[in-house]
Design an enzyme around this catalytic site. Structure first.
Site, PDB file in Angstrom:
ATOM      1  N   ASP A  91       0.831  -1.196   0.000  1.00 56.48           N
ATOM      2  CA  ASP A  91       0.000   0.000   0.000  1.00 56.48           C
ATOM      3  C   ASP A  91       0.873   1.255   0.000  1.00 56.48           C
ATOM      4  O   ASP A  91       1.855   1.344   0.736  1.00 56.48           O
ATOM      5  CB  ASP A  91      -0.874  -0.023   1.267  1.00 56.48           C
ATOM      6  CG  ASP A  91      -1.927   1.063   1.272  1.00 56.48           C
ATOM      7  OD1 ASP A  91      -2.801   1.031   0.405  1.00 56.48           O
ATOM      8  OD2 ASP A  91      -1.860   1.954   2.139  1.00 56.48           O
ATOM      9  N   GLU A 110       1.337  -0.502  -5.049  1.00 59.63           N
ATOM     10  CA  GLU A 110       0.467   0.651  -5.307  1.00 59.63           C
ATOM     11  C   GLU A 110       1.417   1.840  -5.441  1.00 59.63           C
ATOM     12  O   GLU A 110       1.649   2.590  -4.504  1.00 59.63           O
ATOM     13  CB  GLU A 110      -0.528   0.875  -4.175  1.00 59.63           C
ATOM     14  CG  GLU A 110      -1.594   1.881  -4.599  1.00 59.63           C
ATOM     15  CD  GLU A 110      -2.231   2.648  -3.450  1.00 59.63           C
ATOM     16  OE1 GLU A 110      -3.237   3.319  -3.686  1.00 59.63           O
ATOM     17  OE2 GLU A 110      -1.711   2.617  -2.320  1.00 59.63           O
TER      18      GLU A 110
END
Ligand code: NOJ
Ligand code: CA
Length: 563
Positions: free
Chosen positions: A231, A290
């Protein structure tokens, strides 16, 4: 396999470099070996919305296990499960309060083990979402850190004195609005959070924190994870000088990706170390990042100078496109194929953060055909493709008004403006689409009456059947290992490209991105792309082109083998 396909792919590059474009040699696969993830389909599951098994209206790990046969039949290689760890859910799991546990609402560690066992049996790999930039403010580490200025974990987070007159240390703005700083009155210092105040940033410069996070990574690798979706990777470090922003955006206005808070050179060290941990395990574990970047050059850097960092950084330059514009798609795809130094591009449209592609690209009349076209794009390109659960059905994004109009069970807060793309998976045409026997935590899309697994599996023309066919096509040598061939369609509304192996087996893909029939003239590698064997897939049904000039139906897709 795969030595053979690797050899032919490399040969294809050598051949095409003389024919097509000089950068192609660089582009199409200098991989020295064939990694599963270089041509994988990775299916993102938002576990809260996939399948509930205990009637509480919230999906759970057991639910995913129950649906593994479905995923195997569809033909995905791996699943990425968004966070299922203990969390106060300020950001639905992206605020983690225990990195090595399973939240009770999603199940137990035993359920995780069962899920991994079942997945492996079906040759499906499981990726864990590792929230590396920040924890929850309810994580014991942060509770300790905030307890006093001299607590041993104080430095595990980013603390600074405020500016004059009660101002924050800098006027940097958070991605979720407001300043990136929150004053903690107990110690009269401000902590840094690039997202919500409930998501304090971890301080990766601190060796203790670094070790604790790497231990968490090892925990999941030891428990059968095939890697991680990472993330928010651009934000791990901030400029240590904490300079003031010369042009501060208004609080609540657009923020993010600033030179002082993202893409810092220090990120590379952390990612290299994490990668070396993965590489110390067998079975080719992978990092899916990401990794939003402003330019293709920045994206290329995310793989690491020596290709020793993130193997699969998501291409947001492609993924953020939201209009059917053939020239724009050609540019972004050519960039991804030709300007990433031969690394594997990662294509996607929808996610738990992105509105669903059926709605984004749909024109209100031809949404199903357009959904087939966007699927053909991500799934026929060289590289890795992500799918978001229900994409294969043509699930749409529910608007706020639609969500508000449907009553759901008591005490189910609608928490987030991304709820519309997180509605329950549509298994059947029944009232809760067989997602739950209870009250679903978010409403089921009314369109589930027609867009659902049970109905679409019976219909050879459904979006599901189209995806299943594309996933099968991806397994054939040309689509699995062929190089990317940039082509010209001769028409501003049509995007064309090729895939080709070194032995000459190739395929042409043409996508009409307009509501009118379009005449195309395919050119590219000189003297080629003029004769075609058969149509491998098309929608609507089309005959094989007999020359390099032909007409393609509105929003049509033609995938034809080269002769
Ligand atoms: C990216 C995640 O995908 C998103 O859902 C989340 O809100 C932010 N990172 C913060 O963790
Ligand atoms: Ca449940």
């Amino acid at each position: 396999m795969n030595a053979r396909f690797v050899r032919v792919a490399v040969a294809a590059i050598a051949m095409l470099s003389t024919n097509a474009s000089s950068s192609f040699a660089q582009a199409s696969g200098e991989h020295s070996s064939d990694h599963w993830y270089d041509h994988a389909v990775i299916y993102e599951i938002y576990p809260r919305s996939f399948q509930d098994t205990n009637g509480d209206g919230i999906g759970d790990l057991k639910g995913i296990t129950q649906r593994l046969d479905y995923l195997q039949e569809l033909g995905v290689d791996a699943i990425w499960i968004t966070p299922f760890f203990p969390s106060p859910n300020a950001d639905f799991g992206y605020d983690v309060s225990d990195y090595t546990g399973v939240a009770a609402e999603y199940g137990t560690m035993a359920d995780w083990d069962e899920l991994v066992r079942g997945s492996r049996k079906r040759s499906i790999r499981v990726l864990v979402d590792f929230v590396v930039n920040h924890s929850s403010d309810q994580h014991p580490w942060f509770k300790e850190s905030r307890s006093s200025r001299d607590n041993p974990k104080r430095d595990w987070y980013v603390w600074r004195d405020g500016g004059p007159n009660g101002q924050p240390p800098t006027h940097w703005t958070s991605i979720f609005g407001g300043y990136t700083w929150t004053l903690d009155p107990r110690t009269n210092q401000w902590y840094y959070h690039v997202f919500l105040p409930q998501q304090p940033d971890l301080n990766w410069a601190n060796p203790g924190l670094r070790k604790a996070m790497f231990d968490a990574a090892r925990f999941w690798l030891d428990h059968g994870a095939s890697g991680f979706r990472l993330d928010a990777t651009p934000y791990l470090f901030e400029d240590p000088a904490f300079p003031d922003d010369p042009h501060p955006p208004a609080p609540g206005g657009p923020a993010a990706l600033m030179p002082y808070n993202s893409g810092r050179p220090e990120n590379h060290g952390v990612l290299r170390e994490l990668r070396s941990i993965l590489d110390s395990y067998p079975e080719d574990r992978v990092l899916l990042g990401e990794s939003s970047t402003p330019t293709i050059e920045d994206l290329a850097a995310v793989y690491g100078k020596n290709h020793d960092e993130i193997q699969l950084p998501m291409d947001f330059l492609f993924g953020n496109l939201n209009k059917l514009n053939a020239a724009e798609f050609k540019k972004q795809v050519d960039d991804a194929q030709l300007r990433l130094g031969g690394q594997t591009p990662v294509f996607f449209f929808s996610s738990h953060d992105h509105p669903r592609q059926w709605s984004v690209f749909g024109d209100g009349k031809n949404n199903d055909q357009i959904a087939k076209l966007t699927a053909a794009l991500t799934l026929t390109l060289r590289g890795t493709a992500l799918m978001y659960y229900g994409e294969e059905l043509g699930m749409g994004t529910m608007s706020k008004a639609e969500l508000a109009a449907i009553p759901i069970g008591p005490k189910r807060p609608r928490a987030d403006d991304r709820d519309g793309e997180r509605t329950p998976m549509q298994w059947t045409s029944g009232p809760t689409a067989a997602f739950t026997t209870g009250a679903p935590w978010l409403p089921v899309e009314p369109a589930a009456r027609t867009y659902n697994v049970a109905s679409e599996k019976q219909d050879p023309d459904s979006i599901y059947s189209w995806y299943a066919a594309l996933l099968k096509l991806r397994q054939t040598p040309t689509f699995r290992s062929g190089g990317y061939v940039p082509l010209d369609s001769g028409n501003a509304h049509a995007f064309a490209f090729g895939r080709r192996l070194g032995d000459g087996r190739g395929a042409l893909i043409v996508l009409n991105m307009s509501a009118k029939p379009q005449r195309v003239t395919i050119t590219g590698a000189p003297g080629q792309w003029a004769s075609f064997g058969k149509v491998l897939l098309s929608s609507p049904n089309a005959a094989a082109p007999t020359a390099n000039t032909f007409t393609i139906a509105p929003y049509g897709v033609v995938i034809a083998s080269e002769l």
